[in-house]
Design an enzyme around this catalytic site. Structure first.
Site, short mmCIF file in Angstrom:
data_model
loop_
_atom_site.label_atom_id
_atom_site.label_comp_id
_atom_site.label_asym_id
_atom_site.label_seq_id
_atom_site.Cartn_x
_atom_site.Cartn_y
_atom_site.Cartn_z
N GLU A 256 -23.78 -20.13 -1.09
CA GLU A 256 -25.00 -20.62 -0.44
C GLU A 256 -26.19 -19.72 -0.70
OE1 GLU A 256 -24.58 -21.48 3.80
OE2 GLU A 256 -24.05 -23.55 3.33
N HIS A 277 0.83 -17.53 -11.16
CA HIS A 277 1.70 -18.62 -11.63
C HIS A 277 0.95 -19.94 -11.62
CE1 HIS A 277 5.29 -15.98 -11.56
NE2 HIS A 277 4.50 -15.32 -10.72
N LYS A 392 -26.59 -34.45 4.01
CA LYS A 392 -26.86 -34.77 5.42
C LYS A 392 -27.78 -35.98 5.51
CE LYS A 392 -26.63 -30.12 7.37
NZ LYS A 392 -27.43 -29.06 7.97
#
Ligand code: PA5
Length: 406
Positions: A256, A277, A392
């Site tokens: 951010e 792995h 948003k």
């Protein structure tokens, strides 16, 4: 103490980082450099934690992003020393997750710590509304209000208004500190105190780093140099699985803060040896756009010894008598060497201590400081997150929120 080292013994000119630090100090969002902040009353936090420990089997911390990742990172790394179990809500819109929490609480006693600087974030606001109803159903309005702790802005936002109207116990997130830099304020300190962790040591560890910021300067300079040379992905590597949420906090802090103007280093993380792995293959031999930062602590106090076997069917007797920590350490060294040889610039952050409140406080401060400096060196504002608004706005339109419909 925290030290930093790079692939080769290279001279790092930290002067640009020092100049960036001066700019940051002048920034109105740099309140996190003074810990505890003048608004933070540590005694009040400790007394409140005692009350919650006395009357609650569960504390549900409701918050998202910077309002939850930091304290979850510390509590997951250190464990919970108290009888009050901490649960986390409001960090997604998943029905299943919230149901799980409601089922887990069952008939037990619980309290809510709702954490939101803006006081208007949808995910925690919805979770708070649903859990508050459960609280009222169980205890009635008056006792429910006694069990709600609101950590929010001192003046603004829906949560602040509700806390004032209903007389909830409130803790302030200072105006000059943004969410992802707020773990050393009541945002993090109250949940940590409820978990029985030592918040004084946590603050002490952070302040030690702020007094000796040179390693953070070095890290900020080198990761910026990596970005300039086309290494656009940083992998944070730890050999301690309990650091999983710490890596989640780190990703949010850097993602951010830096990911703006179509630039920034993409923050990724691995837990070794598990991920040797899986992603280990890519890191060893995939695209050469990755640099890697290892976090190494001192050996854990508790250990396990590998036993001798008469038959030695698994051919492990060459390790008999050795500790598991020793083997993990050798895996760390082997991985650093292999990745370096594979062309990955490798940095190491070494902590002269075990995983505890002091070392994690130092590490939080180390990353906050280096993140703000790195973003400044890359000419982006470390303290805003304008890109978060796009989803948003769309979501509010789709949900028919007043003011967002066409
Ligand atoms: O770092 C940030 O500022 C964000 O991640 C916020 O913490 C997050 O969006 C939650 O915001 P708020 O605390 O206002 O609910």
């Amino acid at each position: 103490m925290i030290t930093f080292s790079a692939t080769e013994n290279i001279y790092i000119d930290t002067n640009p980082a020092k100049r960036a630090y001066q700019k940051i100090q002048e920034n109105p969002m740099s309140g996190w450099l003074t810990i505890p902040t003048p608004e933070t009353n540590l005694e009040d936090i400790k007394l409140t934690a005692q009350k919650i420990n006395a009357d609650s089997d569960f504390l549900i911390c409701i918050g998202i992003g910077g309002s939850y990742l930091g304290h979850r990172a510390i509590i997951e790394a250190l464990g919970n020393n108290s009888k009050t179990k901490i649960l986390y809500a409001g960090n997604s819109l998943s029905t299943k997750s919230l149901h799980k929490i409601i089922n887990e609480i069952g008939d037990a006693n619980f309290s809510l710590n709702v954490i939101s600087k803006s006081g208007t974030t949808t995910e925690p606001a919805i979770a708070f509304r649903i859990l508050k109803q459960k609280l009222i159903e169980k205890y009635g309005e008056e006792e429910a209000a006694n069990r709600i702790y609101a950590t929010t802005d001192s003046k603004n936002g829906a949560l602040k208004s509700e806390a004032t109207k209903n007389d909830y116990k409130a803790f302030i997130i200072p105006d000059n500190i943004g969410g992802r830099y707020s773990v050393l304020t009541p945002v993090g300190l109250l949940p940590l105190a409820v978990a029985g962790l030592n918040i004084d040591d946590f603050i002490h560890g952070a302040n030690e780093l702020f007094k000796n910021p040179e390693p953070a300067y070095q890290y900020a300079i080198l990761r910026t140099l990596c970005a300039e040379r086309g290494y656009d992905t940083e992998v944070l590597a730890t050999f301690d699985p309990e650091m999983h949420y710490f890596a989640e906090w780190w990703k949010q802090l850097f993602g951010e803060s830096e990911g703006k103007n179509h630039q920034g280093i993409f923050p990724a993380s691995v837990i070794y040896t598990t991920d040797l792995h899986s992603l280990g293959q890519y890191i060893q031999e995939g695209r050469r756009n990755i640099f890697e930062t290892f976090i190494g602590f001192k050996d854990a106090k508790e250990d396990l010894t590998i036993p001798e076997s008469v038959e030695d069917l698994d051919s492990l007797n060459y390790l008999a008598g050795k500790s598991l920590t020793y083997v993990n350490k050798k895996a760390y060294e082997a991985t650093v060497d292999a990745h370096r040889a594979g062309g990955i610039p490798v940095f190491e952050i070494k902590i002269d201590g075990q995983i505890d409140e002091t070392s994690l406080g130092g590490l939080i401060a180390f990353f906050e400081l280096s993140c703000a400096i790195s973003a400044t060196l890359q000419n982006v504002d470390p303290f805003n997150q304008p890109g978060v608004e796009a989803y948003k706005t769309n979501m509010f339109r789709l949900l028919g929120k007043p003011g967002y419909t066409n």
